[in-house]
Design an enzyme around this catalytic site. Sequence first.
Site, PDB file in Angstrom:
ATOM      1  N   ASP A   1       0.823  -1.196   0.032  1.00 39.89           N
ATOM      2  CA  ASP A   1       0.371   0.035  -0.038  1.00 39.89           C
ATOM      3  C   ASP A   1       1.089   1.245   0.053  1.00 39.89           C
ATOM      4  OD1 ASP A   1      -2.149   1.785   0.071  1.00 39.89           O
ATOM      5  OD2 ASP A   1      -2.579   1.218   2.040  1.00 39.89           O
TER       6      ASP A   1
ATOM      7  N   ASP B   1      -2.878   2.468  -6.008  1.00 44.16           N
ATOM      8  CA  ASP B   1      -1.602   2.323  -5.104  1.00 44.16           C
ATOM      9  C   ASP B   1      -1.821   1.280  -4.302  1.00 44.16           C
ATOM     10  OD1 ASP B   1      -4.204   3.098  -4.077  1.00 44.16           O
ATOM     11  OD2 ASP B   1      -3.468   4.553  -2.317  1.00 44.16           O
ATOM     12  N   GLU B   2      -2.338   0.219  -4.515  1.00 44.48           N
ATOM     13  CA  GLU B   2      -2.339  -1.122  -3.578  1.00 44.48           C
ATOM     14  C   GLU B   2      -2.631  -2.393  -4.309  1.00 44.48           C
ATOM     15  OE1 GLU B   2      -5.237  -1.692  -0.480  1.00 44.48           O
ATOM     16  OE2 GLU B   2      -6.668  -0.123  -1.463  1.00 44.48           O
TER      17      GLU B   2
END
Length: 354
Positions: A11, A106-107
Amino acid sequence: MFVQKKIIHIDMDCFYAAVEMRENPALKTVPLAVGGRSEQRGVVTTCNYLAREFGVRSAMPVVKALQLCPHLVVVPTRLDFYRDVSQHIREIFLRYTDVIEPLSLDEAYLDVSNSNLLHGSATLIAQHIRQTIEQELNLTASAGIAPIKFLAKIASDLNKPNGQYVIPPDQVAYFVARLPLEKIPGVGKVTIEKLHQLGLYVGSDVQQYDQRSLIHQFGKLGQSLWLRAQGIDEREVVVARERKSVGIERTFLENIMTEAECQSVVDRLYPELVMRLKKVRPELVIAKQGIKLKFADFTQTTVEHTQSQLDEGYFSTLLKEALLRQEGRSIRLLGLSVGLEPMVTTQQLTLDWE
């Protein structure tokens, strides 16, 4: 032979804000939010840690964020730029495994169960990935390492920012027994209030609670919650995530009120929805149609009904039903969506008729 799963959840730390701070170092020393088009209508997409100290959070209206932090700097979202950065991050992931399930820009989950890199240590692989991201992109990431997905996701949040947390297989039972239920993905504010009313606060409480009663009161979420409290999550890291819906929505610069105004928005959004759907399902075969309204007080309602073929006129029917819940409130957002039949089902139907 049984192979113990080794799952990493990566993350990025305040990703959009971090990219903006990297591009403009002057932003590193100020509370920063990446957000919508204007102070009156915008919503915070993400913010840096300085802003969070003032109570600013993702999905918060920009106007409220500015009330909490009057000197907050708000910059516009640059999705295309963030996508380019995200693609570089994915290229880094591919150096360690090709079993990757992106959740957003983003993860992502990474399954490194069969990796021989760094002596097959998921902990060392996660550390190396984070170091590589920082070296090549000047951004930081946090990681969670566990034998099952939901614990890896929870773990990635425990040493933020720029840290990692490991839950070894022999510690799973200990960890979930003491895990606050609000930490479990899918448990929101309404659900946690109901759980607390039942005297359920941590995993061990659910372990001792009757499974059938939990399912009766919470449905599928109750079943999932009971399994998670036992430390059970059999979901695989899915490389190709099948798309379940297609949608489009608009947030208005000025709130609207009437059915006629809403219908005008539906008429404008529908052609774009069709274009998006054709890219996924050229034959326009769907499972359901839906409409979403967000009101001035930021509560929202969604109306969905089964529908096998896209019907423009049916959105008007859904709109009328949704407006029954308006209760005098003005409307700040309207969205159209279609749910998609799983491809396996669609293909099987075709085979059955051949």
